[in-house]
Design an enzyme around this catalytic site. Sequence first.
Site, PDB file in Angstrom:
ATOM      1  N   LYS A  51      45.026  23.591-117.251  1.00  0.00           N
ATOM      2  CA  LYS A  51      46.041  22.788-116.719  1.00  0.00           C
ATOM      3  C   LYS A  51      45.907  22.634-118.556  1.00  0.00           C
ATOM      4  CE  LYS A  51      46.498  22.474-112.831  1.00  0.00           C
ATOM      5  NZ  LYS A  51      47.959  22.444-111.745  1.00  0.00           N
ATOM      6  N   SER A 305      38.738  28.107-112.823  1.00  0.00           N
ATOM      7  CA  SER A 305      39.436  27.607-113.244  1.00  0.00           C
ATOM      8  C   SER A 305      39.161  26.032-113.578  1.00  0.00           C
ATOM      9  CB  SER A 305      40.829  27.436-111.646  1.00  0.00           C
ATOM     10  OG  SER A 305      39.924  26.867-111.171  1.00  0.00           O
TER      11      SER A 305
END
Length: 510
Positions: A51, A305
């Site tokens: 992110k 992720s």
Amino acid sequence: MPHRYIKKILSAQVYDVAIESPVDPAPLLSKRFDNNILLKREDLQPVFSFKLRGAYNKMMHLSDAERAKGVIAASAGNHAQGLALAALKLGVKATIIMPKTTPQIKVDAVRRRGAKVVLHGDTYDEASIHAQKLVNEKDLVYIHPYDDPDIIAGQGTIGMEIIRQVTGPLDAVFVPVGGGGLLAGVAAYIKYVRPDIKVIGVEPEDAACLKAAMDAGRRVKLAQVGLFADGVAVGQIGKETFRVIRKTVDDVITISTDEMCAAIKDIFDDTRSIAEPAGALALAGLKKYIESSGARGQTLLAIDSGANTNFDRLRYISERTEVGEKREAIISVTIPERPGSFKKFCGLLGRRSITEFNYRYGNSRDAQIFVGVQISPDGNDRAELVQGLEQKGYPVLDLTDNEMAKLHIRHMVGGHAPDDIKEELLYRFQFPERPGALLNFLTQLGQQWNISMFHYRNHGAAYGRVLLGLQASKGDRKAVETFLGQVQYPFTEETDNPAYVSFLSGRTTS
């Protein structure tokens, strides 16, 4: 059009804070599934998630006046950490609105990086509404976690790296989906440069906002969102992300909680790292794709992720992993209530190991047992197990897919002893955990006393632990313990343990 993102991705400013994460082979998975399986390791970023790429790229596109106002975002944790790090590096004040359900590890990480944290609501959507309210009240600049071209372009640098790093054949890339920023960016780049590569989104069954939108042909708002994979717990796919995704993505796969837990274990086995549920989502989708398509000899890549999960969640994850791997069947079986029934039942299981055994005496006729049995993930072993027991005259109820049974019933089997259990002795055992250990224990125990309670769960430790109740009086204690000493497993008597007296025995606490 999605091709307009190529220039934005190529010029995205992310590497002041992000690393070019490696693509690692997964040799154990590759051998198991007869495919070349790769993991893009975004869990190795400074904030343990991808992110920060999008957050920093967006911050770099703000004007000096916008930075002076300060920024605000709503996030379940990973976008918050990325934005907090970006703001810290650029000297910008940041306020993060996080759902109250956000894992504490993420909340603490945001605060450590100097951002102000406000906990509000139970979901990302509730936090987002509150953040928009503060934007107007305090004149702050809102940094969207996914539905922004600069955010999408920052995440798209992952796709750029994948194409550069995987120089040989690449058949499909699997990408986790929440609001869609990562999938949109990766798909836009890969499909422009290598349109032959399949790009497949993966999302939880209980937060499948992209699949709902794909099926409807328009964005759909889910009435309720599951929170297990908090990093992708979004009720509606983004407007801009959906515009890009519907033109670039080949398919979307939905995944159960158990399948996510199994993928977390798979990543650990191959990398010795622990992914968060959303981090393992893409790998779970990759495995499901292999199962449904029969793919063999292909090169398949999953984006790992993130790795931001609370340590105390690992107990739950471990509990669900074997079912998610289709290596454990959970069944309820009725057996005769008489000495030797446990042993006979275990003998019928053949080479299968028992992973869990819960039982409490109910009446003098039948015993209802809750059992976990190790099965082969290939073929129809689970169905054959149930069928084989039924053919031997045992009524069986398959609870493997029963969510209430897995979440609650397995921990509640028992209760106080009925009136016809006049006296009972309770013992706690441990024995070396190896195949056949439980059957060996029962064989040595013999049939001298009826078993009135039994609890066993294999937790992957070196020693198995059993709680055993025997229909025997305190006058039999010496004979029982002489016999148990011959079994040669360490044991402790627990007949007067107050927890047992309060919740399991037939005695009163007064």
